[in-house]
Design a protein around this motif. Structure first.
Motif, PDB file in Angstrom:
ATOM      1  N   UNK A 310       0.758  -1.186  -0.149  1.00 28.92           N
ATOM      2  CA  UNK A 310      -0.048  -0.055   0.142  1.00 28.92           C
ATOM      3  C   UNK A 310       0.946   1.207  -0.133  1.00 28.92           C
ATOM      4  N   UNK A 311       0.686   1.969   1.113  1.00 26.64           N
ATOM      5  CA  UNK A 311       1.622   3.208   1.062  1.00 26.64           C
ATOM      6  C   UNK A 311       2.993   2.978   1.318  1.00 26.64           C
ATOM      7  N   UNK A 312       4.020   3.593   0.589  1.00 29.02           N
ATOM      8  CA  UNK A 312       5.226   3.360   0.683  1.00 29.02           C
ATOM      9  C   UNK A 312       6.347   4.372   0.417  1.00 29.02           C
ATOM     10  N   UNK A 313       7.087   4.652   1.030  1.00 26.20           N
ATOM     11  CA  UNK A 313       8.241   5.569   0.700  1.00 26.20           C
ATOM     12  C   UNK A 313       9.528   4.799   0.794  1.00 26.20           C
ATOM     13  N   UNK A 314      10.549   5.244   0.021  1.00 30.65           N
ATOM     14  CA  UNK A 314      11.828   4.501  -0.065  1.00 30.65           C
ATOM     15  C   UNK A 314      12.364   4.362   1.442  1.00 30.65           C
ATOM     16  N   UNK A 315      12.846   2.932   1.742  1.00 35.87           N
ATOM     17  CA  UNK A 315      13.540   2.164   0.653  1.00 35.87           C
ATOM     18  C   UNK A 315      12.900   0.775   0.141  1.00 35.87           C
ATOM     19  N   UNK A 316      11.508   0.743   0.272  1.00 38.97           N
ATOM     20  CA  UNK A 316      10.754  -0.495   0.134  1.00 38.97           C
ATOM     21  C   UNK A 316       9.171  -0.218  -0.176  1.00 38.97           C
ATOM     22  N   UNK A 317       8.630  -0.713  -1.241  1.00 37.41           N
ATOM     23  CA  UNK A 317       7.292  -0.572  -1.309  1.00 37.41           C
ATOM     24  C   UNK A 317       6.366  -1.622  -0.411  1.00 37.41           C
ATOM     25  N   UNK A 318       7.093  -2.425   0.482  1.00 37.53           N
ATOM     26  CA  UNK A 318       6.536  -3.564   1.173  1.00 37.53           C
ATOM     27  C   UNK A 318       5.976  -3.039   2.418  1.00 37.53           C
ATOM     28  N   UNK A 319       4.774  -3.444   2.661  1.00 35.53           N
ATOM     29  CA  UNK A 319       4.047  -3.237   4.112  1.00 35.53           C
ATOM     30  C   UNK A 319       4.021  -4.569   4.895  1.00 35.53           C
ATOM     31  N   UNK A 320       5.135  -5.545   4.472  1.00 28.86           N
ATOM     32  CA  UNK A 320       5.207  -6.887   5.069  1.00 28.86           C
ATOM     33  C   UNK A 320       5.354  -6.940   6.638  1.00 28.86           C
ATOM     34  N   UNK A 321       5.964  -5.750   7.135  1.00 28.10           N
ATOM     35  CA  UNK A 321       6.223  -5.638   8.575  1.00 28.10           C
ATOM     36  C   UNK A 321       4.941  -5.569   9.187  1.00 28.10           C
TER      37      UNK A 321
END
Length: 402
Positions: A310-321
């Motif tokens: 979803x929402x992301x800034x560098x360094x990752x597009x990942x909301x996996x956390x």
């Protein structure tokens, strides 16, 4: 702003409800994605300290570098700021603002895990905020972010349009003799021309043996005849992302590559058939893992099988956390959750990484993909191979005619 004012009011009211449950008088939000979720504030200057202070009652305000204050007024509903100069003290400004806001004796939550609120700054806040109480409130905003509203799903569809345009261009650019850089350039141009904005991560493009290097991307290598190209593209619109993987083979598909293709497609089909509210993320992961790991392709799934996006800034597009599809996690899926499903295979024939992936959103009774692009591995035989095939077909027709 990206969304109507009522969308932000809902998010803020929901956050304050969770604050009340945790007995918090205020929270200090420093994660860039969480600040944007609540206010629409964004800047590439987030490496400088910034914070949104949300009291249980009363006016919210931002503590920012003076140069970034314009983003508060230009982009958000927030009207109160506490800017600090480049030679100023951001943490002192934060602590003083808490005291002037009547929160000197309050119980205040802060995001202990935030990349942009390092331990030495947290220590300084603790040393100066002596009359109040500080508690870790990690996840208090993410509890709202994990389920996307219909308005957010609509924005992610625009990100998906950009991602798909980029991937189509990347597939088209894959020919022997081209460099990985040229493929990356084709993806990027198409993605941005389709309305995409700078993503949290630029596209991943690797060819041949370089596909076995984790998170590598283009480095000028020339793609050779018979090799494969692995691409992963994340489209972005208003910081929301949608991502997909595809693979191109510049030649005929070998039996092991065909096996990898079948198992990746089967894993996507079966997990998307099973996804619905109530399914656990562990069960979803097991569906993918069981299919991938029983193939005769020589590879394996070495990571989780999907992650929230979803929402992301560098360094990752990942909301996996926030949430990932991983074994042993009994968290259940809910309507509005969005995932990048990644049944990719690491080590096909021992030296190839191949991927076919999808981004989906969970609906009331299943799930829907954000994409329309064909999933199969794209085979591009060489001109010589194509000519040989034509001759063989012609010969077969002559024999049949006789």
């Amino acid at each position: 702003m990206t969304f109507p004012a009522e969308e932000y009011r809902r998010r803020l009211n929901d956050l304050r409800g969770r604050m009340e449950e945790r007995l918090l008088d205020a929270v200090i939000i420093t994660d860039p994605e969480n600040i944007m979720y609540l206010t629409d504030y964004q800047t590439t200057g987030y490496s400088f300290f910034q914070a949104l202070v949300v009291p249980l009652e009363g006016e919210c305000y931002m503590v920012t570098r003076q140069m970034e204050e314009s983003n508060v007024y230009a982009r958000t509903w927030v009207t109160k700021t506490r800017p600090y100069a480049d030679n100023g003290d951001a943490i002192q400004s934060l602590v003083e603002s808490l005291k002037s806001a009547g929160l000197a004796y309050a119980t205040v939550g802060y995001e202990r895990n935030s990349y942009f609120f390092p331990a030495y700054q947290q220590d300084r806040v603790r040393s100066a905020f002596t009359d109040g109480k500080l508690l870790d409130c990690f996840g208090i905003v993410e509890e709202g972010r994990i389920q996307k509203s219909p308005a957010e799903i609509a924005i992610m569809k625009k990100a998906a349009i950009a991602a798909e345009a980029g991937m189509r261009a990347g597939i088209e650019a894959c020919v022997p003799g081209v460099t990985e850089n040229e493929i990356g350039a084709a993806i990027s141009e198409a993605m941005f021309r389709a309305g995409g904005e700078p993503p949290a991560v630029m596209p991943y493009v690797t060819s041949g043996p370089r596909s076995m290097i984790g998170h590598a991307t283009w480095e000028g290598r020339v793609v050779q005849p018979g090799e494969h190209v692995f691409m992963e593209v994340g489209g972005c619109y208003r910081r929301y992302h949608a991502a997909l993987m595809r693979t191109v083979v510049l030649g005929e598909l070998t039996p092991s590559v065909k096996s990898a293709e079948w198992h990746m497609l089967e894993a996507l089909k079966e997990v998307e058939k099973a996804i619905r509210p109530g399914l656990t993320v562990s069960d979803a992961d097991n569906i993918v893992r069981d299919i991938i790991c029983h193939g005769d392709h020589g590879g394996t799934l070495i990571t989780r099988s999907g992650y929230s996006i979803g929402i992301a800034f560098p360094p990752s597009w990942d909301e996996g956390y926030i949430l990932s599809l991983m074994q042993g996690d009994s968290t259940t899926l809910k309507e509005g959750m969005t995932f990048h499903l990644i049944p990719w295979i690491w080590g096909v024939d021992g030296n190839k990484t191949m991927g076919i992936s999808d981004t989906i959103h969970v609906t009331a009774d299943g799930c829907e993909s954000f994409f329309t692009l064909a999933r199969e591995i794209v085979s591009k035989p060489s001109a010589a191979a194509e000519e040989e095939t034509k001759l063989t077909l012609a010969s077969n027709r002559d024999v049949a005619a006789e």
